[in-house]
Design a protein around this motif. Structure first.
Motif, mmCIF file in Angstrom:
data_model
loop_
_atom_site.group_PDB
_atom_site.id
_atom_site.type_symbol
_atom_site.label_atom_id
_atom_site.label_comp_id
_atom_site.label_asym_id
_atom_site.label_seq_id
_atom_site.Cartn_x
_atom_site.Cartn_y
_atom_site.Cartn_z
ATOM 1 N N THR A 80 -6.487 3.394 3.248
ATOM 2 C CA THR A 80 -5.156 3.836 3.635
ATOM 3 C C THR A 80 -4.124 3.230 2.696
ATOM 4 O O THR A 80 -4.451 2.492 1.772
ATOM 5 N N GLY A 81 -2.870 3.543 2.971
ATOM 6 C CA GLY A 81 -1.791 3.020 2.154
ATOM 7 C C GLY A 81 -1.079 4.126 1.420
ATOM 8 O O GLY A 81 -1.458 5.301 1.471
ATOM 9 N N THR A 82 -0.028 3.745 0.729
ATOM 10 C CA THR A 82 0.800 4.704 0.001
ATOM 11 C C THR A 82 0.622 4.529 -1.492
ATOM 12 O O THR A 82 0.024 3.561 -1.970
ATOM 13 N N SER A 83 1.177 5.458 -2.221
ATOM 14 C CA SER A 83 1.069 5.417 -3.674
ATOM 15 C C SER A 83 1.791 4.208 -4.259
ATOM 16 O O SER A 83 1.419 3.714 -5.325
ATOM 17 N N ASP A 84 2.819 3.702 -3.571
ATOM 18 C CA ASP A 84 3.504 2.504 -4.060
ATOM 19 C C ASP A 84 2.553 1.329 -4.122
ATOM 20 O O ASP A 84 2.593 0.513 -5.050
ATOM 21 N N GLY A 85 1.686 1.244 -3.104
ATOM 22 C CA GLY A 85 0.695 0.176 -3.113
ATOM 23 C C GLY A 85 -0.287 0.326 -4.252
ATOM 24 O O GLY A 85 -0.726 -0.661 -4.851
ATOM 25 N N ILE A 86 -0.660 1.560 -4.558
ATOM 26 C CA ILE A 86 -1.578 1.802 -5.669
ATOM 27 C C ILE A 86 -0.935 1.389 -6.983
ATOM 28 O O ILE A 86 -1.576 0.794 -7.859
ATOM 29 N N SER A 87 0.362 1.681 -7.121
ATOM 30 C CA SER A 87 1.039 1.429 -8.398
ATOM 31 C C SER A 87 1.098 -0.044 -8.737
ATOM 32 O O SER A 87 1.195 -0.415 -9.906
ATOM 33 N N LYS A 88 1.019 -0.899 -7.726
ATOM 34 C CA LYS A 88 1.071 -2.333 -7.991
ATOM 35 C C LYS A 88 -0.260 -2.870 -8.500
ATOM 36 O O LYS A 88 -0.323 -4.015 -8.938
ATOM 37 N N GLY A 89 -1.309 -2.085 -8.420
ATOM 38 C CA GLY A 89 -2.612 -2.533 -8.873
ATOM 39 C C GLY A 89 -3.239 -1.567 -9.842
ATOM 40 O O GLY A 89 -3.187 -1.733 -11.060
#
Length: 695
Positions: free
Chosen positions: A217-226
């Motif tokens: 789960t999570g949003t794309s903002d979380g993906i962008s940080k990693g």
């Protein structure tokens, strides 16, 4: 000294060293030997080539590779060198049981490959602290539980634990402790949940990351940080999860991406216009999300994209592709969106475009005449797209000289099926024109499509007889002409279809990986059937067919589904049907069949669905085999007994005998039996009454 001289000297040196080592007392390191013994003792199966009857030198066992201690830089001990295990490779050996933690003591191990086995339970923590391990492949087993939070694999380059039953959170620490050499990380098809860890951003050497088919789960903002900081990534697969929110523009940072699959998530908003930065991207797969708006200009004019799949979103407006710029495009799937306007007439100018699906959109009107020049087209689906004029469509598409798959379902309501004998589809392998309510008869021009493998013209309003020349289709293995108004006998020629007598799945798939039909797979979302996953089928149900069932159907030993329900077929059920050894479905219900159910049908060991309901059958229902699994509804509406239907009265040898599948005998026997006593007469009466009441 030249390069060639240096190589010669080096080779001689290695050979000399090997001769010296072979003359020494080389033995398997005792610690390594103990670890392997513990490994075997934790298994429920035996490793071929291992065991007490074999050499105590474990380096001679199958799947083991050793290096001498000296070559590993460990040093000699009193001129007695020992071998250290550096590779343990036992993939696809059907190993079952637990994975021993003692493998973590193989401190010189470089490669551990136990993939495609039956290993289960938790993963030992010790495996994730092997300082020299470079490759760890435990994929396609039954490991469960979480993976260790604390991971220290400083030499790891390839890590694959996909297709297991692992759960919990992803380990964000995998690159926290000097795992800077990791290039391939595959954790797909497990039960991992939670957010994508930011720690993945420390895997700076990562080139291939697969986290697909989990519950992340999570949003794309979380993906962008990693993940979106991994500039060396060439493949990113995060499909089939529960990710949501807008797709971050930071995805444009992944400048080396070749494949990006974010499908089957909950991404929403518009697709960011950043594809000018992704100069190497070839495959963009974003189907089954909630994207809206239009296709961004940088994507619709990408010169590198070869596969673009955006189906099952909410994209809208007209389709505007810059075919002069999209010089690499070969596969385009924009199905199940909100596109409208005319079908793009410029698609034939995408010179390499071969596979197109525009299904489930709104394109009122006709197929553009420009498609006559669509010579690269191989696969076309326009089902449920509101197009009209079936005659014009077929006239135009017959000129697509490389067309092999054509799907036009749910269009042309009530139009006449064109009977123009000039139509010619020489290379067509798959034709689906179902649910259209087309009228007329099965057209003669179909006989020119001699390469047909799958033909579905069900759910129309076709009349007349089934053509005899259907039997000439040497490659046909799937024929669905159900739910029409066809009449007459089933042509005997169909009992000689070569592909149903001896069907072999060809290596070439006639259509791309676009869904023709969808299947719900319990707990794992949607999977899609490709053409060769269709079961060999003859479906003639819901017509007005009459006559007998040919005994020669027995020759179709590769047929899986025979559906003849809701017709007017008469006569007996041929006992020779028992020779159709691959049958999984046999539905003869709602006809006018008479006689008994042949007992030989119990030989059909793969039969999972069977029905003869609502016919004129009598006698005893066969017992044994798969017949023990069929419910009483499979036999209702007949004069049958046994199984879960009316119990068969015992001892009938007279007129009742033929009703229960027994031969007629002298009526004197019956009279004598009735005269034996009043009680027996009452019993017979009760038996007859039960028969009348039940049926």
């Amino acid at each position: 000294m030249g390069v060639q001289d240096f190589l010669v000297v080096t080779v001689i040196g290695f050979c000399f060293q090997a001769q010296i080592l072979s003359s020494q007392n080389l033995t398997c390191n005792p610690n390594d030997m103990k670890a392997l013994e513990d490994f075997t003792s934790s298994l429920k199966t035996v490793v071929d080539g291992w065991g007490s009857s074999f050499s105590s030198d474990c380096c001679k066992w199958e799947g083991i590779t050793c290096n001498s201690s000296s070559s590993l830089g460990i040093g000699l001990n009193n001129s007695i060198d020992t071998f250290r295990v550096v590779k343990l490779e036992l993939p696809s050996k059907r190993l079952a049981g637990n994975l021993s933690a003692s493998l973590g003591t193989l401190d010189q191990l470089r490669t551990l490959n136990l993939s495609h086995n039956l290993l289960m339970h938790s993963l030992p923590t010790s495996l994730f602290h092997l300082s020299n391990l470079e490759l760890l492949d435990l994929s396609s087993n039954d490991f469960s539980g979480p993976i260790p939070v604390d991971i220290e694999l400083p030499s790891i380059q390839f890590l694959d634990i996909s297709q297991n039953l692992l759960n919990g959170s992803l380990p964000g620490s995998i690159c926290d402790k000097n795992s800077t050499q990791l290039r391939v990380l595959n954790m797909a098809t497990n039960y991992f949940s939670g957010n994508l860890p930011q720690g993945f951003g420390n895997c700076t050497s990562l080139e291939d990351l697969d986290l697909s088919t989990n519950y992340l789960t999570g949003t794309s903002d979380g993906i962008s940080k990693g993940i979106f900081r991994l500039r060396k990534l060439t493949r990113l697969n995060i499909q089939d999860n529960m990710l949501s929110g807008a797709l971050s523009e930071e995805i444009g940072n992944l400048i080396n991406l070749v494949r990006l699959d974010i499908s089957t998530n909950g991404f929403s908003g518009t697709i960011p216009d950043v594809f000018h930065s992704l100069g190497r991207l070839q495959n963009f797969i974003a189907h089954s999300n909630r994207f809206g708006g239009q296709i961004p200009p940088s994507l619709s004019s990408s010169s590198t994209i070869s596969l673009l799949n955006l189906r099952n979103n909410s994209l809208e407006g007209s389709i505007a592709l810059n075919c002069s710029a999209m010089i690499s495009l070969t596969s385009l799937n924009l199905g199940s969106n909100l596109f409208d306007g005319p079908i793009p007439s410029n698609l034939p100018s995408c010179r390499h475009l071969s596979d197109v699906s525009l299904a489930h959109n709104n394109f009122p009107g006709e197929i553009p005449k420009s498609f006559e020049n669509f010579h690269s087209l191989s696969y076309l689906s326009l089902s449920n797209s509101s197009i009209s004029n079936v005659s014009s469509a077929l006239q135009i598409l017959q000129r697509c000289r490389n067309l092999t798959t054509l799907v036009l379902t749910l269009n042309f309501p009530g139009e006449q099926f064109p009977a123009d004998p000039i139509l010619h589809f020489e290379k067509l392998k798959v034709l689906i024109i179902a649910y259209c309510r087309l009228t007329g008869s099965i057209p003669q021009w179909l006989r020119t499509s001699s390469r047909l493998q799958l033909l579905d013209i069900s759910w129309n309003q076709l009349e007349g007889a089934i053509p005899i020349w259907f039997g000439n289709f040497s490659n046909l293995f799937y024929l669905d002409i159900s739910n029409n108004s066809l009449n007459g006998e089933i042509p005997r020629s169909l009992t000689g279809l070569p592909s149903l007598i001896n069907w072999r799945c060809p290596t070439e798939e006639p259509s791309p990986d676009f869904p023709l039909f969808a299947l719900r797979v319990s707990g794992r979302g949607l999977q899609y059937k490709r053409v060769w996953s269709f079961r060999p089928t003859l479906d003639f149900s819901n017509n007005n067919l009459s006559g007998a069932i040919w005994p020669d159907f027995r020759k179709l030993r590769s047929l899986h589904v025979l559906d003849l329900r809701y017709n007017r077929l008469s006569g007996p059920i041929p006992s020779s049907l028992s020779e159709m050894v691959s049958l999984e479905t046999l539905d003869l219900s709602h006809n006018e069949l008479s006689g008994v159910i042949p007992p030989s049908l119990v030989k059909l060991s793969f039969l999972s669905k069977f029905s003869v309901a609502d016919n004129e059958l009598y006698g005893v229902i066969p017992t044994g085999g798969q017949f023990l699994t069929f419910s009483s509804s499979s036999f209702e509406g007949n004069s049958l007994c046994g199984h879960d239907a009316s119990p068969c009265p015992s001892g009938e040898d007279g007129p009742l005998g033929k009703w229960y599948g027994k031969s007629d005998k002298d009526y004197t026997g019956v009279i004598a039996g009735v005269c034996v006593g009043f009680v027996f007469g009452i019993a017979c009466f009760i038996g007859i009454d039960r028969y009348i009441w039940t049926f």
